[in-house]
Scaffold this motif. Structure first.
Motif, short mmCIF file in Angstrom:
data_model
loop_
_atom_site.label_atom_id
_atom_site.label_comp_id
_atom_site.label_asym_id
_atom_site.label_seq_id
_atom_site.Cartn_x
_atom_site.Cartn_y
_atom_site.Cartn_z
N ALA A 31 0.83 -1.20 0.00
CA ALA A 31 0.00 0.00 0.00
C ALA A 31 0.87 1.26 0.00
O ALA A 31 0.57 2.24 -0.70
CB ALA A 31 -0.92 0.00 1.22
N LEU A 32 1.96 1.23 0.75
CA LEU A 32 2.87 2.37 0.79
C LEU A 32 3.52 2.58 -0.57
O LEU A 32 3.61 3.72 -1.05
CB LEU A 32 3.94 2.16 1.86
N GLU A 33 3.95 1.50 -1.20
CA GLU A 33 4.55 1.63 -2.53
C GLU A 33 3.54 2.17 -3.55
O GLU A 33 3.89 2.98 -4.40
CB GLU A 33 5.08 0.27 -2.99
N ASP A 34 2.30 1.71 -3.45
CA ASP A 34 1.26 2.21 -4.36
C ASP A 34 1.04 3.71 -4.16
O ASP A 34 0.92 4.46 -5.13
CB ASP A 34 -0.06 1.46 -4.13
N SER A 35 0.99 4.15 -2.90
CA SER A 35 0.74 5.57 -2.65
C SER A 35 1.94 6.42 -3.06
O SER A 35 1.77 7.54 -3.56
CB SER A 35 0.37 5.81 -1.19
N VAL A 36 3.15 5.90 -2.90
CA VAL A 36 4.34 6.64 -3.36
C VAL A 36 4.31 6.77 -4.88
O VAL A 36 4.58 7.83 -5.43
CB VAL A 36 5.64 5.96 -2.88
N GLY A 37 3.93 5.69 -5.55
CA GLY A 37 3.82 5.74 -7.01
C GLY A 37 2.77 6.74 -7.46
O GLY A 37 2.99 7.50 -8.41
N ALA A 38 1.65 6.75 -6.78
CA ALA A 38 0.59 7.70 -7.12
C ALA A 38 1.05 9.13 -6.88
O ALA A 38 0.76 10.03 -7.69
CB ALA A 38 -0.68 7.41 -6.30
N ALA A 39 1.77 9.36 -5.79
CA ALA A 39 2.28 10.71 -5.51
C ALA A 39 3.28 11.15 -6.58
O ALA A 39 3.26 12.30 -7.02
CB ALA A 39 2.92 10.75 -4.13
N ARG A 40 4.12 10.23 -7.00
CA ARG A 40 5.09 10.56 -8.06
C ARG A 40 4.38 10.91 -9.36
O ARG A 40 4.75 11.87 -10.05
CB ARG A 40 6.05 9.41 -8.28
#
Length: 102
Positions: A31-40
């Motif tokens: 979930a953290l990786e997904d949100s970091v990707g979305a933020a990028r």
């Protein structure tokens, strides 16, 4: 119930709990990786939008320089008037204290 059976049950419960904790940690990392990707992606799209806006504004100024200057002047005057009205309506804290001392 023997000591061996209690030990085996406890061992199984610990193993099950560790497995569940591992799955929960993996889900949290995902979930953290997904949100970091979305933020990028959002930051990249925002950058593209800013560049596009800047280029559009530059073209508009080049095409209509007089209108741009007049619009900027009007916006500045309007902002100054609004700020002036806000300052007149609401006395600053220091000014209010000075009036109380009189």
């Amino acid at each position: 119930m023997t000591t061996q059976t209690v030990y085996e049950q406890t061992s199984e419960q610990i193993a099950d709990t560790m497995h569940k904790a591992s799955r929960a940690a993996s889900a949290a990392v995902e979930a953290l990786e997904d949100s970091v990707g979305a933020a990028r992606r959002a930051a990249k799209q925002g950058g593209y939008a800013a560049v596009e806006f800047f280029d559009d504004a530059k073209r508009r100024v080049q095409r209509h320089p007089i209108e741009t200057v007049v619009a900027t002047l009007a916006a500045g005057i309007a902002a100054g008037a609004v700020i002036s009205l806000m300052l007149k309506k609401k006395p600053s804290c220091c000014a209010a204290q000075m009036h109380k001392m009189d």
